[in-house]
Design a protein around this motif. Structure first.
Motif, mmCIF file in Angstrom:
data_model
loop_
_atom_site.group_PDB
_atom_site.id
_atom_site.type_symbol
_atom_site.label_atom_id
_atom_site.label_comp_id
_atom_site.label_asym_id
_atom_site.label_seq_id
_atom_site.Cartn_x
_atom_site.Cartn_y
_atom_site.Cartn_z
ATOM 1 N N THR A 1 0.837 -1.181 0.000
ATOM 2 C CA THR A 1 0.000 0.000 0.000
ATOM 3 C C THR A 1 0.880 1.241 0.000
ATOM 4 O O THR A 1 2.079 1.188 0.282
ATOM 5 N N ALA A 2 0.260 2.361 -0.271
ATOM 6 C CA ALA A 2 0.995 3.632 -0.317
ATOM 7 C C ALA A 2 1.554 3.985 1.054
ATOM 8 O O ALA A 2 2.658 4.524 1.168
ATOM 9 N N ARG A 3 0.810 3.681 2.098
ATOM 10 C CA ARG A 3 1.262 3.983 3.458
ATOM 11 C C ARG A 3 2.517 3.181 3.814
ATOM 12 O O ARG A 3 3.457 3.715 4.371
ATOM 13 N N GLN A 4 2.535 1.898 3.443
ATOM 14 C CA GLN A 4 3.709 1.065 3.704
ATOM 15 C C GLN A 4 4.916 1.560 2.917
ATOM 16 O O GLN A 4 6.030 1.598 3.428
ATOM 17 N N GLN A 5 4.687 1.930 1.676
ATOM 18 C CA GLN A 5 5.776 2.443 0.853
ATOM 19 C C GLN A 5 6.337 3.733 1.434
ATOM 20 O O GLN A 5 7.549 3.942 1.433
ATOM 21 N N ALA A 6 5.465 4.599 1.927
ATOM 22 C CA ALA A 6 5.924 5.848 2.535
ATOM 23 C C ALA A 6 6.729 5.574 3.797
ATOM 24 O O ALA A 6 7.772 6.204 4.023
ATOM 25 N N ARG A 7 6.272 4.632 4.634
ATOM 26 C CA ARG A 7 7.029 4.281 5.849
ATOM 27 C C ARG A 7 8.390 3.699 5.500
ATOM 28 O O ARG A 7 9.396 4.014 6.126
ATOM 29 N N GLU A 8 8.422 2.836 4.473
ATOM 30 C CA GLU A 8 9.679 2.237 4.039
ATOM 31 C C GLU A 8 10.628 3.315 3.517
ATOM 32 O O GLU A 8 11.822 3.309 3.811
ATOM 33 N N ALA A 9 10.131 4.254 2.756
ATOM 34 C CA ALA A 9 10.955 5.347 2.241
ATOM 35 C C ALA A 9 11.497 6.207 3.381
ATOM 36 O O ALA A 9 12.673 6.597 3.368
ATOM 37 N N GLN A 10 10.675 6.480 4.390
ATOM 38 C CA GLN A 10 11.130 7.259 5.544
ATOM 39 C C GLN A 10 12.198 6.496 6.322
ATOM 40 O O GLN A 10 13.172 7.083 6.783
ATOM 41 N N ARG A 11 12.017 5.176 6.480
ATOM 42 C CA ARG A 11 13.010 4.364 7.188
ATOM 43 C C ARG A 11 14.347 4.402 6.455
ATOM 44 O O ARG A 11 15.398 4.614 7.067
ATOM 45 N N ARG A 12 14.288 4.226 5.147
ATOM 46 C CA ARG A 12 15.533 4.263 4.364
ATOM 47 C C ARG A 12 16.206 5.631 4.466
ATOM 48 O O ARG A 12 17.433 5.719 4.550
ATOM 49 N N GLU A 13 15.420 6.675 4.447
ATOM 50 C CA GLU A 13 15.959 8.031 4.567
ATOM 51 C C GLU A 13 16.647 8.227 5.921
ATOM 52 O O GLU A 13 17.737 8.792 5.997
ATOM 53 N N ARG A 14 16.010 7.761 7.006
ATOM 54 C CA ARG A 14 16.621 7.859 8.343
ATOM 55 C C ARG A 14 17.927 7.074 8.412
ATOM 56 O O ARG A 14 18.917 7.546 8.965
ATOM 57 N N GLU A 15 17.914 5.862 7.847
ATOM 58 C CA GLU A 15 19.125 5.042 7.863
ATOM 59 C C GLU A 15 20.248 5.702 7.074
ATOM 60 O O GLU A 15 21.389 5.746 7.538
ATOM 61 N N ALA A 16 19.953 6.211 5.902
ATOM 62 C CA ALA A 16 20.969 6.869 5.081
ATOM 63 C C ALA A 16 21.526 8.097 5.792
ATOM 64 O O ALA A 16 22.745 8.325 5.791
ATOM 65 N N ALA A 17 20.653 8.882 6.423
ATOM 66 C CA ALA A 17 21.111 10.077 7.145
ATOM 67 C C ALA A 17 22.001 9.687 8.328
ATOM 68 O O ALA A 17 23.030 10.318 8.573
ATOM 69 N N ALA A 18 21.616 8.649 9.051
ATOM 70 C CA ALA A 18 22.410 8.217 10.202
ATOM 71 C C ALA A 18 23.772 7.686 9.767
ATOM 72 O O ALA A 18 24.789 7.977 10.398
ATOM 73 N N LEU A 19 23.803 6.935 8.679
ATOM 74 C CA LEU A 19 25.081 6.416 8.199
ATOM 75 C C LEU A 19 25.971 7.527 7.657
ATOM 76 O O LEU A 19 27.191 7.504 7.849
ATOM 77 N N ALA A 20 25.371 8.517 6.995
ATOM 78 C CA ALA A 20 26.156 9.661 6.514
ATOM 79 C C ALA A 20 26.738 10.429 7.698
ATOM 80 O O ALA A 20 27.909 10.837 7.680
ATOM 81 N N GLU A 21 25.943 10.615 8.743
ATOM 82 C CA GLU A 21 26.426 11.290 9.949
ATOM 83 C C GLU A 21 27.533 10.480 10.615
ATOM 84 O O GLU A 21 28.514 11.034 11.095
ATOM 85 N N ALA A 22 27.381 9.166 10.628
ATOM 86 C CA ALA A 22 28.429 8.309 11.199
ATOM 87 C C ALA A 22 29.728 8.468 10.432
ATOM 88 O O ALA A 22 30.810 8.543 11.023
ATOM 89 N N SER A 23 29.636 8.541 9.118
ATOM 90 C CA SER A 23 30.835 8.730 8.300
ATOM 91 C C SER A 23 31.515 10.050 8.623
ATOM 92 O O SER A 23 32.739 10.113 8.772
ATOM 93 N N ARG A 24 30.725 11.121 8.741
ATOM 94 C CA ARG A 24 31.311 12.433 9.066
ATOM 95 C C ARG A 24 31.937 12.413 10.461
ATOM 96 O O ARG A 24 33.031 12.925 10.664
ATOM 97 N N ALA A 25 31.231 11.828 11.421
ATOM 98 C CA ALA A 25 31.755 11.774 12.791
ATOM 99 C C ALA A 25 33.029 10.944 12.850
ATOM 100 O O ALA A 25 33.997 11.317 13.514
ATOM 101 N N ALA A 26 33.044 9.825 12.144
ATOM 102 C CA ALA A 26 34.229 8.969 12.149
ATOM 103 C C ALA A 26 35.408 9.663 11.478
ATOM 104 O O ALA A 26 36.545 9.554 11.934
#
Length: 126
Positions: A1-26
């Motif tokens: 459903t559209a709601r599941q796809q939106a949640r999945e997209a938000q999860r991926r966005e959070r993960e990508a942002a956290a990993l990018a921040e980890a790279s900068r911090a490291a």
């Protein structure tokens, strides 16, 4: 459903942002062990893991634990990181369903390996 796809997209966005921040911090850490521990803390905070272990092997030594989340002994054999440290290619943690070993690498080479127990099983690394 559209709601599941939106949640999945938000999860991926959070993960990508956290990993990018980890790279900068490291990257801002002058010492390798501190940089890798920073990556571990960020990964454990965003990915669905049961455990995460960073190992390294310096000067031909056997793989040894640099950092672990949560604290304590790894549930599996950290020697599983050896082929990843040598080849830079990810593998499954032998004999452990839902566990993977990923290289931590820069342009200079493989710095270590991240062993993760996931709350889900991977079917491939692609």
């Amino acid at each position: 459903t559209a709601r599941q796809q939106a949640r999945e997209a938000q999860r991926r966005e959070r993960e990508a942002a956290a990993l990018a921040e980890a790279s900068r911090a490291a990257a801002s850490q002058p010492e390798r062990s501190l940089a890798l521990a920073e990556i571990l803390a960020r990964v454990a905070g965003v990915l669905p893991v049961t455990e995460a272990v960073i190992v390294a092997a310096d000067n031909g030594e056997a793989p040894h634990v640099i950092s672990r989340w949560p604290e304590g002994e790894p549930s599996g054999d950290v020697a599983a990181a050896d082929p990843v440290l040598r080849s830079g290619q990810p593998v499954s943690w032998p004999g452990e369903a839902g566990k993977v070993v990923l290289p931590l690498a820069t342009e200079q080479g493989v710095l270590g390996a991240l062993l993760m127990g996931l709350t889900f099983a991977l079917t491939s690394f692609a």
